[in-house]
Design an enzyme around this catalytic site. Structure first.
Site, mmCIF file in Angstrom:
data_model
loop_
_atom_site.group_PDB
_atom_site.id
_atom_site.type_symbol
_atom_site.label_atom_id
_atom_site.label_comp_id
_atom_site.label_asym_id
_atom_site.label_seq_id
_atom_site.Cartn_x
_atom_site.Cartn_y
_atom_site.Cartn_z
ATOM 1 N N ASN A 210 1.754 -1.642 -2.638
ATOM 2 C CA ASN A 210 0.797 -0.662 -2.122
ATOM 3 C C ASN A 210 -0.587 -1.114 -2.600
ATOM 4 O OD1 ASN A 210 0.426 0.260 -4.778
ATOM 5 N ND2 ASN A 210 1.859 1.953 -4.537
ATOM 6 N N GLU A 213 -1.093 -1.479 -6.401
ATOM 7 C CA GLU A 213 -0.305 -2.599 -6.929
ATOM 8 C C GLU A 213 -0.915 -3.938 -6.527
ATOM 9 O OE1 GLU A 213 4.006 -0.247 -6.706
ATOM 10 O OE2 GLU A 213 3.327 -1.499 -5.046
ATOM 11 N N ASP A 281 9.868 2.223 0.002
ATOM 12 C CA ASP A 281 11.233 1.697 0.108
ATOM 13 C C ASP A 281 11.657 1.617 1.575
ATOM 14 O OD1 ASP A 281 11.413 1.644 -2.689
ATOM 15 O OD2 ASP A 281 12.200 3.686 -2.765
HETATM 16 N N1 LIG Z 1 -0.257 10.445 3.296
HETATM 17 C C1 LIG Z 1 0.259 9.671 4.264
HETATM 18 N N2 LIG Z 1 -0.039 9.907 5.555
HETATM 19 C C2 LIG Z 1 0.494 9.150 6.533
HETATM 20 N N3 LIG Z 1 1.307 8.109 6.326
HETATM 21 C C3 LIG Z 1 1.631 7.811 5.057
HETATM 22 C C4 LIG Z 1 1.135 8.574 3.957
HETATM 23 N N4 LIG Z 1 1.625 8.055 2.826
HETATM 24 C C5 LIG Z 1 2.394 7.016 3.194
HETATM 25 N N5 LIG Z 1 2.412 6.851 4.540
HETATM 26 C C6 LIG Z 1 3.148 5.817 5.291
HETATM 27 O O1 LIG Z 1 4.112 5.227 4.418
HETATM 28 C C7 LIG Z 1 3.817 3.851 4.173
HETATM 29 C C8 LIG Z 1 4.099 3.485 2.725
HETATM 30 O O2 LIG Z 1 3.437 4.368 1.871
HETATM 31 P P1 LIG Z 1 2.640 3.939 0.553
HETATM 32 O O3 LIG Z 1 1.571 2.995 0.892
HETATM 33 O O4 LIG Z 1 2.292 5.201 -0.112
HETATM 34 O O5 LIG Z 1 3.798 3.155 -0.264
HETATM 35 P P2 LIG Z 1 4.252 3.289 -1.796
HETATM 36 O O6 LIG Z 1 3.084 3.661 -2.635
HETATM 37 O O7 LIG Z 1 4.988 2.054 -2.132
HETATM 38 O O8 LIG Z 1 5.269 4.501 -1.719
HETATM 39 P P3 LIG Z 1 6.451 4.849 -2.745
HETATM 40 O O9 LIG Z 1 6.186 4.061 -4.005
HETATM 41 O O10 LIG Z 1 6.380 6.338 -2.926
HETATM 42 O O11 LIG Z 1 7.717 4.456 -2.070
HETATM 43 C C9 LIG Z 1 2.364 3.676 4.589
HETATM 44 O O12 LIG Z 1 2.132 2.343 4.990
HETATM 45 C C10 LIG Z 1 2.238 4.687 5.731
HETATM 46 O O13 LIG Z 1 2.747 4.147 6.943
HETATM 47 MG MG LIG Z 2 6.230 1.486 -3.755
#
Ligand SMILES: Nc1ncnc2c1ncn2[C@@H]1O[C@H](COP(=O)(O)OP(=O)(O)OP(=O)(O)O)[C@@H](O)[C@H]1O
Ligand SMILES: [Mg+2]
Length: 330
Positions: A210, A213, A281
């Site tokens: 993300n 990270e 995930d």
């Molecule tokens: N608030 C949001 N609104 C719309 N889409 C979202 C939102 N949060 C996440 N998403 C969707 O989910 C995808 C992955 O989310 P994010 O970037 O938060 O990953 P992450 O931080 O690795 O999540 P996690 O660690 O909780 O699994 C994003 O690319 C988007 O498509």
């Molecule tokens: Mg993640």
């Protein structure tokens, strides 16, 4: 953004090839446990609420949530990881078995606890969370067993996912073995990275950090704006010599960086957002399965973005399936 008719057709064709694709997940398995109840009073013993328990559920978390996502999308999933000889480990194994997940590569280590996060939830409020885990490096014996398990699974899988939550399973030896095999066999290998391990991911197909990270992986102070992110994505590619990097950006969707210099920004398609936990995930599961099904990187990212858009609209750490995805793509 509505995909063009041609793109929709391609995505549907890829989805039709999901069923039965063999995907191997290597990583830190966890059990997410929820104890639910009601609060009637404050304890006479200490200033804390007394929760009367009405129910208890548990679901796989961490790499286990990637497994769950893949199984729900129709993949034939194998796992390489470690559990302890405890109740949480037995529950994880039971849930995987009921979904037909191949557990041959899962080692039981009597000296480690299965990673477990237990939340007590009363009236939809989390009251407390307690964790059980052993995060130190694996014993030599367990490492050897894991490597043997991995070596056995690699020749028969069509894609590999490393789900690195930094709990001890993933290290340079497992990575080197898998990256070598994946590149020889020309199958995709993707990594949900732990910034501390970033330099061990050289030569993978894709990393899926993300935004936070991604900055941490390059040991840089985060800078706002899309230009800074594009520069960062390109640096990641240069450093890892990977085919691609997929930075997930929460509400802003995701950005795909390819080795030939192409950058694709994909806005989220989520209509309602209830719970974003575990969306990362879902992204790596759908993305990698799409690559295993023969999709090019940008199409695989688009499908993953649709999958994430669906799960954030559901309560709790959720998964999606091909029927819902087809509906979303149409
Ligand atoms: N608030 C949001 N609104 C719309 N889409 C979202 C939102 N949060 C996440 N998403 C969707 O989910 C995808 C992955 O989310 P994010 O970037 O938060 O990953 P992450 O931080 O690795 O999540 P996690 O660690 O909780 O699994 C994003 O690319 C988007 O498509
Ligand atoms: Mg993640």
């Amino acid at each position: 953004m509505m995909p063009s008719r041609k793109m929709r057709k391609e995505l549907l064709r890829t989805l039709a090839r999901f069923h039965g694709r063999r995907v191997l997940v290597v990583g830190d398995l966890m059990l997410d446990q929820y104890v639910r109840g009601t609060v009637g009073r404050i304890s006479p013993e200490a200033p804390v609420p007394v929760v009367r328990v009405t129910g208890e559920t548990s679901i796989p978390g961490g790499a286990g949530n990637v497994v769950n996502n893949l199984a729900s999308l129709g993949a034939s999933v194998s796992v390489v990881g470690v559990i302890g000889e405890d109740e949480a480990g037995r529950r994880l194994a039971e849930q995987f078995r009921s979904k037909g997940v191949d557990m041959e590569g899962v080692c039981v280590d009597v000296d480690r606890q299965t990673t477990q996060k237990c939340r007590v939830v009363a009236e939809r409020q989390q009251v407390v969370r307690f964790d059980r885990e052993t995060t130190g490096p694996l014993s030599h014996a367990t490492q050897t067993r894991l490597l043997a398990g991995l070596a056995e699974e690699l020749p028969r899988t069509e894609a590999v996912i490393f789900s690195d939550y930094g709990k001890g399973v993933i290290g340079p030896r497992l990575l080197a073995l898998a990256i070598g095999a994946a590149n020889r066999r020309k199958i995709p290998l993707t990594v949900d990275p732990k910034p501390e391990h970033f330099r061990s991911y050289k030569g993978v197909t894709c990393v899926t950090p993300n935004t936070a990270e991604a900055w941490a992986c390059m040991r840089r102070e985060p800078k706002p704006g899309q230009d800074a992110l594009v520069a960062l994505g390109r640096e990641i590619l240069r450093m890892l010599r990977s085919r691609s990097a997929l930075i997930t950006r929460g509400a802003e969707g995701m950005s795909l960086f390819e080795a030939d210099g192409k950058v694709t920004h994909i806005p989220t398609v989520a209509r309602e957002v209830f719970d974003v936990s575990g969306a990362g995930d879902t992204v790596i599961a759908a993305f990698t399965l799409a690559l295993a099904a023969g999709a090019p990187l940008d199409r695989a990212a688009s499908l993953a973005n649709h999958a994430a858009g669906i799960v954030v609209g559901k309560l709790g750490t959720a998964v999606t399936d091909c029927a819902e995805l087809s509906e979303a793509v149409r």
